[in-house]
Design an enzyme around this catalytic site. Sequence first.
Site, mmCIF file in Angstrom:
data_model
loop_
_atom_site.group_PDB
_atom_site.id
_atom_site.type_symbol
_atom_site.label_atom_id
_atom_site.label_comp_id
_atom_site.label_asym_id
_atom_site.label_seq_id
_atom_site.Cartn_x
_atom_site.Cartn_y
_atom_site.Cartn_z
ATOM 1 N N ASP A 294 38.477 51.152 48.814
ATOM 2 C CA ASP A 294 38.194 51.773 47.522
ATOM 3 C C ASP A 294 36.983 52.688 47.612
ATOM 4 O O ASP A 294 36.630 53.337 46.632
ATOM 5 C CB ASP A 294 37.921 50.697 46.459
ATOM 6 C CG ASP A 294 39.212 50.188 45.847
ATOM 7 O OD1 ASP A 294 40.279 50.758 46.146
ATOM 8 O OD2 ASP A 294 39.159 49.221 45.064
ATOM 9 N N ASP B 55 49.591 47.494 44.733
ATOM 10 C CA ASP B 55 48.251 46.914 44.810
ATOM 11 C C ASP B 55 48.325 45.386 44.780
ATOM 12 O O ASP B 55 49.352 44.797 44.408
ATOM 13 C CB ASP B 55 47.431 47.429 43.617
ATOM 14 C CG ASP B 55 45.971 47.621 43.954
ATOM 15 O OD1 ASP B 55 45.484 46.945 44.882
ATOM 16 O OD2 ASP B 55 45.307 48.436 43.288
#
Length: 728
Positions: free
Chosen positions: A519, A455
């Site tokens: 997301d 990430d």
Amino acid sequence: MEPLHLRFASTSLLISFDSGEAEIIHWGSDLGENLPGLAILVEPIPPSAIDAAVPTGLLPQASSGWSGRPALRGHRLADGVSGLDFSPRLRVVTVTSEHNSAVIVQSDTEAGITVESSLMLHEGGLLEVRHTVTNDGATPYQLDELATALPVGPDAVEVLDLTGRWARENHPQRRSIQQGTWVRTGRHGRTGHDSSLLFAAGTANFGNRHGKVWATHLAWSGNHEQFADTIGDGRTLIGGAELLGPAEVILQPGASYTTPILFAAYSDRGLDGISEAFYSWFRSRPHHVLPSGADGKARPVVLNTWEAVYFDHNLTTLIELAESAADLGVERFVLDDGWFRGRRDDHAGLGDWYVDESLWPNGLTPLIEAVTSNDMEFGLWVEPEMVNLDSDIARAHPDWIVGPASKSHKDGGRLPLEWRNQHIIDLVNPEAWQYIFDRIDALLRDNNISYLKWDQNRDLLEHGHAGRSSVHEQTLAAYRLFDQLRKAHPDVEIESCSSGGARVDLGILERTDRIWASDCNDALERQTIQRWTGLVVPPELVGAHVGPTTSHTTARTHDLSFRAITALFGHFGMEWDVRDVQGAERTELKRFIGLYKQHRDLIHSGRMVRADLAEDSLMLHGVVPQAGAEVTAGSTSALFALVSTGSAFNQQPGRITIPGLEADRTYRIEAIFPLPSDADYEYNYTQVQPPAWMADGADATGRFLSTVGLPMPVLNPEHAVLLQVTAV
Ligand code: GLA
């Protein structure tokens, strides 16, 4: 010197050297053999203009009369004077070409500048271009920009690019081409949620499957610009460049700078043709994840823990979750954020890449064993480029945190604003880089980890090393981190996540195996996000998860079928506490997992087809086999989804044509979701009024399906049907 003509997959690139520099004569449809002498193309000189024809340079330059954005901007510093050699006159020195690639060297000996351009036209028609500038002079040369751009056809009148935000990446925007420059600038230090994955110019109203399109993509994960530059005589160039910070690249004598690769594709059949060129290139890479049966392994069904448990890491819960996932048919279990030292929420811990002993007294092994003994791979979340001030590493090495100041923040140096409570670790500092490498390397050595979700959750604002702007160096250092870890652990797959899809580009994809597109797991949003991400990135590289019934990012509620049919056309997974999924819903989830396993080889190797529909609230997209792939009677030839994204304008969809199939072959087309028997399920999810043919299926040729079409069901908003096409 003879012109250079690269040809592949209906695309030609023709470069002439008659003017003394490399001049792009044509990039577009294939020109075939027997080209005429190019002198016939010499244009008249208009009034009030330079007294010579202005070439469309491979490196446009003011010294040839180019009034648009020049390829090279920079200047020399000598004896305390800057601004010297500001306008090079690059002339061709050598051209070497082999098969469908070429290297063109152009130089200005007086200015002491040489630029080497490498070009390669790949088999599927994707063109790869990059330039390297070398300082041949005796004094430093400050490089401000080296851009890579290509001319589009004179009939291109519109430009399409993409933009977005967190949880809504990759949405298209269009405008007409007019004189001037349309620039999309990314100053996020990462690719950015709003970055344009593709910059496309085309003929009027070009669509999914019609119109001529010229498109470029800049393979870079740092600051950048992409642009369409139209000069006064109407010529338009599209391309991009790394956006360099102040004095970020100063080339010492003999030193070089290489641009990111500009990928470019031309299609005379709309955007689907552009996608085909990109997919074909991706799939030809030796390290590309392959569908099963082709020497590779199928993309495993994923369970990611984020929206299931967030930071609430508890071994008993996680083992239960793993067992529930295994029962569903999950093949890879990914433990998301929250497992390392001090990480109880997003305020602390980043940088301390040690398993948290207070939570995991026996390390990750008990969980990993529960996962692997259930025949699943284990994956782990990391965010190696980041640091929280509340971490042991930030306390021990305050000088490893990047900022605009030349001194550490402990000595009063200013830090950039915080973002999700975090800062960036200075990977340009060799010690910091080594620490991060060693920690991730140790985790991979000490644990049975097959997959990293890597990430990157903030922009690189005011990013400096030793007081100087350093996004360029940081981007290269991050790339080196990926590359070295991959080299040390070649069997570990890596996903590129950046608060969802803020780092989706071909630079990062060269060193990772999939991207987390967003997301947002809301299937309605995902339909658009995936459609436009899929313009460039093939579905096997795009993570797509079935989220909870009510979306955590939008609070919308969707049927399982709509969520699952959406995730099916990507790398399928779940991000949901599946322990709670019981009864008919669990049966149905298993059915969709089964459908994914049954069809993933086709979805992950075929051509993407997106129909152009008049009804705005409907999308028809699907996957058909590659042209020339063997199709045997009885085999599944294609899979389509008809998706309703909103309330329909028309009373019913009527007949919808199904493109992309072989014209003279007869196919059986049938709905595999919903089945007629689905009406019997306990809860009402279909909301579909089917046409008569859906009861037993329909037989028709590809020609009939793509010209007459079939009546389609009336769908309530945010529902979908799944159609299977079998060769008869
Ligand atoms: C980012 C990612 C999410 C999740 C969280 C964890 O927001 O995009 O998928 O991994 O971080 O903190």
